[in-house]
Design a protein around this motif. Structure first.
Motif, PDB file in Angstrom:
ATOM      1  N   MET A  71       0.840  -1.203   0.000  1.00 45.76           N
ATOM      2  CA  MET A  71       0.000   0.000   0.000  1.00 45.76           C
ATOM      3  C   MET A  71       0.873   1.250   0.000  1.00 45.76           C
ATOM      4  SD  MET A  71      -2.959  -1.262  -0.183  1.00 45.76           S
ATOM      5  CE  MET A  71      -3.984   0.154   0.117  1.00 45.76           C
ATOM      6  N   VAL A  72       0.272   2.368  -0.313  1.00 47.10           N
ATOM      7  CA  VAL A  72       0.977   3.648  -0.372  1.00 47.10           C
ATOM      8  C   VAL A  72       0.666   4.432   0.896  1.00 47.10           C
ATOM      9  CG1 VAL A  72       1.274   5.781  -1.668  1.00 47.10           C
ATOM     10  CG2 VAL A  72       0.812   3.643  -2.876  1.00 47.10           C
ATOM     11  N   SER A  73       1.695   5.034   1.499  1.00 48.75           N
ATOM     12  CA  SER A  73       1.511   5.781   2.742  1.00 48.75           C
ATOM     13  C   SER A  73       1.814   7.252   2.531  1.00 48.75           C
ATOM     14  CB  SER A  73       2.427   5.221   3.832  1.00 48.75           C
ATOM     15  OG  SER A  73       3.785   5.525   3.520  1.00 48.75           O
ATOM     16  N   LEU A  74       1.455   8.068   3.530  1.00 53.04           N
ATOM     17  CA  LEU A  74       1.786   9.490   3.497  1.00 53.04           C
ATOM     18  C   LEU A  74       3.295   9.687   3.438  1.00 53.04           C
ATOM     19  CD1 LEU A  74       0.877  12.455   3.648  1.00 53.04           C
ATOM     20  CD2 LEU A  74       0.918  12.237   6.156  1.00 53.04           C
ATOM     21  N   ASP A  75       4.049   8.843   4.125  1.00 60.07           N
ATOM     22  CA  ASP A  75       5.505   8.946   4.090  1.00 60.07           C
ATOM     23  C   ASP A  75       6.035   8.694   2.677  1.00 60.07           C
ATOM     24  OD1 ASP A  75       5.699   9.592   6.744  1.00 60.07           O
ATOM     25  OD2 ASP A  75       6.098   7.535   7.407  1.00 60.07           O
TER      26      ASP A  75
END
Length: 399
Positions: free
Chosen positions: A1-5
């Protein structure tokens, strides 16, 4: 998944090579739609679309060996230009596979950057299949337009900039093709403000993500002005994010997208392609959902074919009755044409074109039918012209 970081890391990685585009409130569009509209001008990127963000983030992640071997991408145009431009800038060989019906302006602008352009297949799906086969055959790195966490993280930087520019936004409206842009933006925006609502937008001819979210069979196809979001196969990564973070993917009519293109050009003096104007089209077609809210609208791209843009503008004039056609039947005698032309002028109309019709038609041999193309201010003005002509005994019908 893609994170804010991941998205923040992408923002640092691409900083200086990709434009930090303006986000400006449009008072006129706000008045027109009933919402407070903030426009994010991604059409001001060097290649005129947001696609540079994800493409560059992906290219910068490649190893030295991968850069040497080169990359391949499939695209209807904007991703193609982004990959071609940044690959050339970084010294990476690039092959771009585009569907045969891709707009000439996008094909030409991709070739300008030095990439090898291959026109293959009648859809993005078919072009993608060819790209995957060639990537395997020639040992190239496939740079997918949306099914890649690095691409999504790069597109998510749009969301970071939006939230920094207008922290109190209540709604974001984003065009949806494969879903990379909206999933990246939603990840960034929801991480920074859990209360913000995200809406996607698709054309009625290609509502694939809308259908998939509703559990419906995918049934898409046909001509569309929004070829940049004319995608049959949505990304699985994007779908998993959208299903969690996006309120709804709205469907808009082709005519409404045309209206949005015209509105952005006439009001904001900015050129948007069909896909780029889709988010504004949602506000025009579904105003009740956004009334009174602070809404961020992403203008995702501006690569529209000049001929298509000209047609859209002319159709907009006709739609708003600023350009009307009148069919007038009159005696075929000296002075008849001058009399009608004088009445049109007195009513404030500007005659653009006149065509006589003496052979075809059901009118008398002693009559003539004349078609006028007349420029007017608006629909009310056109109605007043018709009334004036009829009050003066002129047999006239709009068509």
């Amino acid at each position: 998944m893609v994170s804010l970081d991941d998205i923040r890391a992408a923002a640092q990685r691409i900083a200086g090579a990709v434009e930090r585009t303006p986000c400006i409130e449009s008072r006129t569009l706000s008045r027109l739609t009933g919402a407070r509209v903030f426009l994010k001008f991604e059409n001001l990127q060097f290649t005129a679309s947001f696609k540079e963000r994800g493409a560059l983030n992906k290219l910068l992640s490649l190893s030295a060996d991968e850069r040497r071997r080169g990359v391949i991408a499939m695209s209807a145009g904007n991703h193609a230009q982004a990959v071609a431009y940044h690959a050339a800038r970084l010294g990476i060989p690039a092959v771009i596979v585009m569907p045969k019906g891709s707009p000439n302006t996008k094909v030409k602008n991709t070739q300008v950057h030095g990439a090898e352009v291959v026109l293959e297949g009648d859809s993005l799906h078919e072009a993608g299949r060819h790209a995957a086969e060639r990537a395997k055959r020639d040992n190239l790195v496939l740079v997918h337009p949306y099914e890649d966490p690095l691409i999504i993280a790069g597109q998510g930087t749009v969301g970071l900039e939006l939230m920094e520019a207008v922290p109190d936004l209540e709604i974001l409206v984003v065009p949806v093709g494969g879903g990379g842009l909206i999933s990246g933006i939603a990840t960034a925006a929801k991480s920074l403000n859990k209360e913000i609502r995200i809406y996607g937008v698709e054309s009625e001819t290609y509502p694939s993500m809308h259908q998939r979210l509703k559990g419906l069979p995918i049934a898409v196809g046909g001509d569309t002005i929004a070829e940049g979001i004319a995608v049959k196969d949505c990304g699985d990564i994007a779908f998993s994010i959208i299903s969690r973070l996006v309120e709804e993917v709205l469907v808009v009519k082709e005519e409404t997208i045309e209206r949005a293109v015209v509105a952005l050009l006439e009001i904001e003096k900015t050129v948007a392609e069909g896909a780029g104007a889709a988010a504004l089209a949602a506000l025009l077609e579904h105003p009740a959902r956004f009334a009174g809210k602070r809404v961020g609208v992403v203008i995702s791209g501006g690569n529209i074919d000049s001929r298509v843009l000209a047609s859209v503008l002319m159709r907009g004039l006709v739609r708003d009755s600023r350009l009307v056609r009148l069919r007038v039947t009159m005696p075929d005698i000296s002075g008849s044409l001058a009399r009608v032309a004088a009445l049109i002028a007195q009513a404030g109309g500007n005659v653009v074109e006149v065509q006589h019709q003496r052979v075809f038609g059901t009118f008398s041999v002693k009559s003539t039918e004349i078609e006028f193309l007349v420029e007017m201010r608006d629909r009310d003005h056109a109605e007043r012209l018709l009334k004036s002509l009829r009050d003066n005994g002129i047999k006239v019908a709009p068509f």
